[in-house]
Design an enzyme around this catalytic site. Sequence first.
Site, PDB file in Angstrom:
ATOM      1  N   ARG A  68      12.381   7.276  -0.895  1.00 11.95           N
ATOM      2  CA  ARG A  68      11.105   7.030  -1.478  1.00 11.95           C
ATOM      3  C   ARG A  68      10.864   5.574  -1.506  1.00 11.95           C
ATOM      4  O   ARG A  68       9.630   4.867  -1.390  1.00 11.95           O
ATOM      5  CB  ARG A  68      11.058   7.342  -3.034  1.00 11.95           C
ATOM      6  CG  ARG A  68      10.160   6.920  -3.811  1.00 11.95           C
ATOM      7  CD  ARG A  68       9.952   7.676  -5.043  1.00 11.95           C
ATOM      8  NE  ARG A  68      11.048   7.822  -5.943  1.00 11.95           N
ATOM      9  CZ  ARG A  68      11.676   7.063  -6.658  1.00 11.95           C
ATOM     10  NH1 ARG A  68      11.620   5.823  -6.564  1.00 11.95           N
ATOM     11  NH2 ARG A  68      12.907   7.528  -7.043  1.00 11.95           N
ATOM     12  N   TYR A 120     -16.844   6.396  -0.794  1.00  4.92           N
ATOM     13  CA  TYR A 120     -16.260   7.656  -0.893  1.00  4.92           C
ATOM     14  C   TYR A 120     -16.284   8.177  -2.130  1.00  4.92           C
ATOM     15  O   TYR A 120     -15.849   7.386  -3.006  1.00  4.92           O
ATOM     16  CB  TYR A 120     -14.881   7.655   0.002  1.00  4.92           C
ATOM     17  CG  TYR A 120     -14.069   8.965  -0.169  1.00  4.92           C
ATOM     18  CD1 TYR A 120     -14.732  10.082   0.300  1.00  4.92           C
ATOM     19  CD2 TYR A 120     -12.959   9.057  -0.815  1.00  4.92           C
ATOM     20  CE1 TYR A 120     -14.203  11.491  -0.158  1.00  4.92           C
ATOM     21  CE2 TYR A 120     -12.311  10.288  -1.261  1.00  4.92           C
ATOM     22  CZ  TYR A 120     -13.058  11.420  -0.934  1.00  4.92           C
ATOM     23  OH  TYR A 120     -12.425  12.835  -0.988  1.00  4.92           O
ATOM     24  N   ASP A 190     -12.027  -1.292   2.288  1.00  4.23           N
ATOM     25  CA  ASP A 190     -11.951  -0.052   2.676  1.00  4.23           C
ATOM     26  C   ASP A 190     -12.450  -0.053   4.347  1.00  4.23           C
ATOM     27  O   ASP A 190     -13.603  -0.075   4.539  1.00  4.23           O
ATOM     28  CB  ASP A 190     -12.450   1.022   2.043  1.00  4.23           C
ATOM     29  CG  ASP A 190     -11.805   2.518   2.326  1.00  4.23           C
ATOM     30  OD1 ASP A 190     -11.780   2.486   3.575  1.00  4.23           O
ATOM     31  OD2 ASP A 190     -11.707   3.250   1.761  1.00  4.23           O
ATOM     32  N   LYS A 215      -8.244   9.776   8.865  1.00  2.00           N
ATOM     33  CA  LYS A 215      -9.412   9.756   9.702  1.00  2.00           C
ATOM     34  C   LYS A 215      -9.134   9.172  10.964  1.00  2.00           C
ATOM     35  O   LYS A 215      -8.300   9.685  11.845  1.00  2.00           O
ATOM     36  CB  LYS A 215     -10.506   8.795   8.936  1.00  2.00           C
ATOM     37  CG  LYS A 215     -10.536   8.890   7.643  1.00  2.00           C
ATOM     38  CD  LYS A 215     -11.260  10.482   7.418  1.00  2.00           C
ATOM     39  CE  LYS A 215     -11.684  10.793   5.777  1.00  2.00           C
ATOM     40  NZ  LYS A 215     -10.830  11.239   4.972  1.00  2.00           N
TER      41      LYS A 215
HETATM   42  C1  LIG Z   1     -14.099   5.685   3.517  1.00  2.00           C
HETATM   43  C2  LIG Z   1     -12.896   6.636   2.715  1.00  2.00           C
HETATM   44  N1  LIG Z   1     -11.761   6.225   2.042  1.00  2.00           N
HETATM   45  C3  LIG Z   1     -11.018   6.966   1.482  1.00  2.00           C
HETATM   46  C4  LIG Z   1     -10.968   8.040   1.604  1.00  2.00           C
HETATM   47  C5  LIG Z   1      -9.632   9.029   0.776  1.00  2.00           C
HETATM   48  O1  LIG Z   1      -8.739   9.280   1.873  1.00  2.00           O
HETATM   49  P1  LIG Z   1      -7.978  10.616   1.614  1.00  2.00           P
HETATM   50  O2  LIG Z   1      -8.882  11.799   1.739  1.00  2.00           O
HETATM   51  O3  LIG Z   1      -6.963  10.504   2.884  1.00  2.00           O
HETATM   52  O4  LIG Z   1      -7.120  10.602   0.417  1.00  2.00           O
HETATM   53  C6  LIG Z   1     -11.731   8.776   2.103  1.00  2.00           C
HETATM   54  C7  LIG Z   1     -11.788  10.337   2.461  1.00  2.00           C
HETATM   55  O5  LIG Z   1     -12.646  10.851   2.998  1.00  2.00           O
HETATM   56  C8  LIG Z   1     -12.908   7.995   2.890  1.00  2.00           C
HETATM   57  O6  LIG Z   1     -13.871   8.582   3.519  1.00  2.00           O
END
Ligand SMILES: Cc1ncc(COP(=O)(O)O)c(C=O)c1O
Length: 403
Positions: A68, A120, A190, A215
């Site tokens: 961890r 998101y 992000d 992604k």
């Molecule tokens: C731009 C973006 N940030 C964060 C996330 C969240 O990521 P996760 O699905 O890996 O938890 C997503 C999910 O689609 C996303 O599109």
Amino acid sequence: MTEQTQQERKPANKRKDQSVSESGFATKAIHAAQTPDPTTGAMVLPIYQTTTYAQQAVGVNKGFTYSRTGNPTVQVLEDSLNILEKGQGGACFGTGMAAITAVFALLSQGDHAIISSVVYGGTPRLCNMILSRYGLKFSYVDTGDVDTVRAALSPKTKLIFVETPANPTLKLTDIRAISEIKGDAKLVVDNTFLTPALQIPLDLGADITLHSTTKFIEGHNSTVGGAIITKTKKDHEDLKYLQNAMGLIQSPFNAWLTLRGLKTLDVRMKRHCENAQIIAEYLEGNPKVTKVLYPGLNSFPQASIARRQHSQGHGGLLAFELKGGVKSGLKFASSLSLITLAENLGAVETMVTHPATMTHAAMSKQARLGAGITDGLIRLSVGLEDVDDLIFDLDQSIKKATS
Ligand SMILES: Cc1ncc(COP(=O)(O)O)c(C=O)c1O
């Protein structure tokens, strides 16, 4: 040839040595932290599938005690991403949402955060439904407009969280401009949609870069994961502390698969950009399509920010609307044959999503519409297939949906 490729193709006599810091992005993604295993010579890093580590004496160990707190396979992924994003420390998480949770856990009761109104859907769900119960305050603003961000700042603002390009409308935020007005607040970007192959937020003035590695970074629809890279060692240490205390870690197997994906990131991103640009232009020329959003189109409302901020292309995501709105949008999604209707994005396979009922269903209708996520909007994550095959599928499906 783009500016970045010219820079990377340094003539041999201008290079000081063969060190990683002198290499181009693609070389770094393959070699920077991924060296052959020193004990066996194995070309590919092993999956260290272990919970704990033998200690030589109390307090004497080889840098790992419990998985961890740290794991050798995960650490190589953290180091690789840190090098590519030009940070002072990387930390990998079980999902992108775990990384977002960690970043907001840097805040204390009474602190205020500004969040892009287009993000998101899981981010506002986390903030509104869970973190607001702990006394944190959130404002959702159009971070594409610097004056709006300035007006939302207060002495209590400790974090500005932006997604650029944003999911799903591709709305952009000028990272440099926000970094110049943010005061003491930390600017978190992000960077999931572009990856460091196309945009390095820390270079543009951000304090923290964040990813859903689920992604493009992993890129093969095989894992979920997240990552945070910081500009300062102090932020990195704080995040590592939170990660260990909250248990928000990545597994060695998912880290290993993500490292494998990372090796081809540069070449994949180039093809994603190429295919998406061709498809965006095809959609724009199709009379059955009423709107196309792609930062590489001259018609994109923030095309000038895109040209300034994105280094060698505009990514693999685009959004569009068909004549006939929601009804034709839903028929289109179910008439595709090669392209798959799915929640994910950023993989080798082309995928289509209906944000209003899928990825952004957790948002209120009012917030969704305010952010431009209309009921008929379709998000396309353009993959690496032959672009003619993709256009053939889009074309037949658009015809069925709008006839
Ligand atoms: C731009 C973006 N940030 C964060 C996330 C969240 O990521 P996760 O699905 O890996 O938890 C997503 C999910 O689609 C996303 O599109």
